[in-house]
Scaffold this motif. Structure first.
Motif, mmCIF file in Angstrom:
data_model
loop_
_atom_site.group_PDB
_atom_site.id
_atom_site.type_symbol
_atom_site.label_atom_id
_atom_site.label_comp_id
_atom_site.label_asym_id
_atom_site.label_seq_id
_atom_site.Cartn_x
_atom_site.Cartn_y
_atom_site.Cartn_z
ATOM 1 N N PRO A 250 26.391 -6.465 34.986
ATOM 2 C CA PRO A 250 26.498 -6.591 33.522
ATOM 3 C C PRO A 250 26.472 -5.259 32.785
ATOM 4 O O PRO A 250 27.020 -5.146 31.698
ATOM 5 C CB PRO A 250 25.276 -7.438 33.144
ATOM 6 C CG PRO A 250 24.875 -8.117 34.401
ATOM 7 C CD PRO A 250 25.271 -7.215 35.533
ATOM 8 N N ALA A 251 25.876 -4.232 33.383
ATOM 9 C CA ALA A 251 25.833 -2.911 32.743
ATOM 10 C C ALA A 251 27.155 -2.177 32.871
ATOM 11 O O ALA A 251 27.387 -1.198 32.174
ATOM 12 C CB ALA A 251 24.714 -2.075 33.358
ATOM 13 N N GLY A 252 28.018 -2.637 33.772
ATOM 14 C CA GLY A 252 29.302 -1.977 33.959
ATOM 15 C C GLY A 252 29.178 -0.740 34.817
ATOM 16 O O GLY A 252 28.119 -0.422 35.344
ATOM 17 N N PRO A 253 30.290 -0.008 34.974
ATOM 18 C CA PRO A 253 30.282 1.177 35.828
ATOM 19 C C PRO A 253 29.404 2.293 35.272
ATOM 20 O O PRO A 253 29.205 2.397 34.062
ATOM 21 C CB PRO A 253 31.743 1.629 35.847
ATOM 22 C CG PRO A 253 32.517 0.665 35.048
ATOM 23 C CD PRO A 253 31.576 -0.298 34.394
ATOM 24 N N MET A 254 28.899 3.104 36.165
ATOM 25 C CA MET A 254 28.127 4.281 35.781
ATOM 26 C C MET A 254 29.032 5.188 34.942
ATOM 27 O O MET A 254 30.190 5.384 35.285
ATOM 28 C CB MET A 254 27.644 4.981 37.047
ATOM 29 C CG MET A 254 26.698 6.101 36.807
ATOM 30 S SD MET A 254 26.064 6.733 38.393
ATOM 31 C CE MET A 254 24.730 5.574 38.672
ATOM 32 N N VAL B 120 10.780 -9.853 51.293
ATOM 33 C CA VAL B 120 11.819 -9.056 50.631
ATOM 34 C C VAL B 120 12.643 -10.012 49.789
ATOM 35 O O VAL B 120 12.926 -11.145 50.196
ATOM 36 C CB VAL B 120 12.724 -8.338 51.658
ATOM 37 C CG1 VAL B 120 13.887 -7.626 50.967
ATOM 38 C CG2 VAL B 120 11.911 -7.338 52.483
ATOM 39 N N PHE B 121 13.034 -9.547 48.612
ATOM 40 C CA PHE B 121 13.802 -10.351 47.676
ATOM 41 C C PHE B 121 15.213 -9.789 47.523
ATOM 42 O O PHE B 121 15.458 -8.620 47.806
ATOM 43 C CB PHE B 121 13.115 -10.363 46.304
ATOM 44 C CG PHE B 121 11.807 -11.091 46.312
ATOM 45 C CD1 PHE B 121 11.744 -12.425 45.934
ATOM 46 C CD2 PHE B 121 10.641 -10.464 46.718
ATOM 47 C CE1 PHE B 121 10.542 -13.114 45.959
ATOM 48 C CE2 PHE B 121 9.436 -11.139 46.742
ATOM 49 C CZ PHE B 121 9.390 -12.465 46.363
ATOM 50 N N GLY B 122 16.093 -10.617 47.055
ATOM 51 C CA GLY B 122 17.446 -10.220 46.706
ATOM 52 C C GLY B 122 17.790 -10.811 45.358
ATOM 53 O O GLY B 122 17.491 -11.974 45.090
ATOM 54 N N LEU B 123 18.388 -10.010 44.508
ATOM 55 C CA LEU B 123 18.752 -10.427 43.155
ATOM 56 C C LEU B 123 20.267 -10.368 43.055
ATOM 57 O O LEU B 123 20.867 -9.336 43.369
ATOM 58 C CB LEU B 123 18.111 -9.458 42.154
ATOM 59 C CG LEU B 123 18.167 -9.792 40.683
ATOM 60 C CD1 LEU B 123 17.424 -11.093 40.380
ATOM 61 C CD2 LEU B 123 17.549 -8.645 39.876
ATOM 62 N N VAL B 124 20.892 -11.468 42.622
ATOM 63 C CA VAL B 124 22.357 -11.525 42.609
ATOM 64 C C VAL B 124 22.828 -12.314 41.390
ATOM 65 O O VAL B 124 22.184 -13.289 40.984
ATOM 66 C CB VAL B 124 22.885 -12.133 43.934
ATOM 67 C CG1 VAL B 124 22.435 -13.565 44.119
ATOM 68 C CG2 VAL B 124 24.386 -12.031 44.042
ATOM 69 N N ARG B 125 23.928 -11.880 40.828
ATOM 70 C CA ARG B 125 24.530 -12.623 39.718
ATOM 71 C C ARG B 125 25.067 -13.954 40.258
ATOM 72 O O ARG B 125 25.582 -14.012 41.380
ATOM 73 C CB ARG B 125 25.653 -11.805 39.065
ATOM 74 C CG ARG B 125 25.205 -10.490 38.442
ATOM 75 C CD ARG B 125 24.177 -10.642 37.327
ATOM 76 N NE ARG B 125 24.709 -11.474 36.262
ATOM 77 C CZ ARG B 125 23.974 -12.301 35.511
ATOM 78 N NH1 ARG B 125 22.683 -12.412 35.687
ATOM 79 N NH2 ARG B 125 24.545 -13.019 34.578
ATOM 80 N N ILE C 19 31.312 5.878 43.747
ATOM 81 C CA ILE C 19 31.102 4.459 44.088
ATOM 82 C C ILE C 19 30.537 3.691 42.907
ATOM 83 O O ILE C 19 31.048 2.633 42.528
ATOM 84 C CB ILE C 19 30.198 4.341 45.335
ATOM 85 C CG1 ILE C 19 30.931 4.913 46.562
ATOM 86 C CG2 ILE C 19 29.782 2.884 45.569
ATOM 87 C CD1 ILE C 19 30.062 5.072 47.801
ATOM 88 N N PHE C 20 29.492 4.198 42.277
ATOM 89 C CA PHE C 20 28.833 3.482 41.180
ATOM 90 C C PHE C 20 29.623 3.556 39.878
ATOM 91 O O PHE C 20 29.414 2.751 38.980
ATOM 92 C CB PHE C 20 27.410 4.008 40.976
ATOM 93 C CG PHE C 20 26.412 3.438 41.933
ATOM 94 C CD1 PHE C 20 25.385 2.625 41.486
ATOM 95 C CD2 PHE C 20 26.493 3.702 43.289
ATOM 96 C CE1 PHE C 20 24.467 2.083 42.367
ATOM 97 C CE2 PHE C 20 25.577 3.172 44.179
ATOM 98 C CZ PHE C 20 24.561 2.357 43.721
ATOM 99 N N GLY C 21 30.528 4.523 39.768
ATOM 100 C CA GLY C 21 31.361 4.642 38.573
ATOM 101 C C GLY C 21 32.668 3.874 38.665
ATOM 102 O O GLY C 21 33.421 3.801 37.693
ATOM 103 N N ASP C 22 32.952 3.289 39.815
ATOM 104 C CA ASP C 22 34.200 2.541 40.033
ATOM 105 C C ASP C 22 34.092 1.161 39.397
ATOM 106 O O ASP C 22 33.194 0.388 39.748
ATOM 107 C CB ASP C 22 34.446 2.421 41.544
ATOM 108 C CG ASP C 22 35.751 1.716 41.887
ATOM 109 O OD1 ASP C 22 36.316 0.993 41.031
ATOM 110 O OD2 ASP C 22 36.204 1.874 43.039
ATOM 111 N N LEU D 175 32.129 -5.207 39.204
ATOM 112 C CA LEU D 175 32.650 -6.449 38.623
ATOM 113 C C LEU D 175 31.544 -7.420 38.245
ATOM 114 O O LEU D 175 31.687 -8.180 37.285
ATOM 115 C CB LEU D 175 33.628 -7.122 39.596
ATOM 116 C CG LEU D 175 34.952 -6.411 39.807
ATOM 117 C CD1 LEU D 175 35.767 -7.119 40.883
ATOM 118 C CD2 LEU D 175 35.737 -6.332 38.502
ATOM 119 N N PHE D 176 30.445 -7.418 38.989
ATOM 120 C CA PHE D 176 29.353 -8.353 38.733
ATOM 121 C C PHE D 176 28.126 -7.667 38.165
ATOM 122 O O PHE D 176 27.051 -8.254 38.118
ATOM 123 C CB PHE D 176 29.011 -9.107 40.026
ATOM 124 C CG PHE D 176 30.177 -9.906 40.533
ATOM 125 C CD1 PHE D 176 30.452 -11.158 40.009
ATOM 126 C CD2 PHE D 176 31.024 -9.394 41.496
ATOM 127 C CE1 PHE D 176 31.543 -11.891 40.450
ATOM 128 C CE2 PHE D 176 32.113 -10.126 41.954
ATOM 129 C CZ PHE D 176 32.367 -11.377 41.423
#
Length: 176
Positions: A35-39, A128-133, A24-27, A32-33
């Motif tokens: 910035p570090a890209g896929p694992m 609770v916080f949420g961080l989003v591009r 999942i994290f390497g896909d 797409l959003f």
């Protein structure tokens, strides 16, 4: 773990989840959003899994492995609430990542609702916080559907527009 009428099941991540986490994290589609890209590697997945398991051991909560109720052995994503550093400030963050096949079915909103219920009702957290591009419209809609409000911005990606920060405070009830 929340008791709801959820279509989803949640459990602590286990060592056996490393391959699915990497899938999942390497896909590239699920990143797409990001910035570090896929694992990049299975070793990266193992490090993240170890981090989550350590959070569970020390905090008593963290990201869940998520599956559909009718297929509890097939992980479709990972998510929940967990401490996260917003640059220098530690916040309780709602986050998630689902396999592409699980997109568009309301699972992120459902997970968010269940995670927020656990955060406020079980853990008694104040907010609770949420961080989003800023260009991730689908995740912004999820946070808004959950009742989270814009709180500010975080300049966390050099050379890019700041991430948006959303917040939801624990509802005040008659009992306190």
């Amino acid at each position: 773990m929340p008791v709801t009428d959820s279509r989803l099941t949640y459990r602590k991540p286990e060592l056996r989840d490393v391959q699915r986490l990497f899938a999942i994290f390497g896909d590239p589609q699920t990143n797409l959003f990001n910035p570090a890209g896929p694992m990049a590697s299975l070793a990266d997945a193992q490090r993240l899994l170890n981090h989550w398991r350590e959070q569970w051991a020390t905090q008593g909560y963290g990201w869940w492995a998520i599956a559909r109720r009718e297929a509890p052995e097939h992980i479709i994503g990972f998510g929940g609430v967990a401490p996260l550093n917003y640059l220098t400030e530690r916040r309780i963050n709602l986050g998630y990542r689902f396999a592409v096949q699980a997109w568009g079915q309301g699972y992120a909103t459902e997970l968010g609702r269940d995670a927020l219920a656990m955060a406020f009702q079980t853990l008694g957290l104040p907010e609770v916080f949420g961080l989003v591009r800023p260009d991730h419209a689908a995740s912004i809609r999820v946070l808004e559907k959950l009742g989270m409000q814009p709180f500010g911005a975080l300049d966390d990606v050099p050379g890019e527009a700041p991430s948006l920060v959303f917040r939801l405070c624990r509802p005040i009830t008659a009992a306190g």
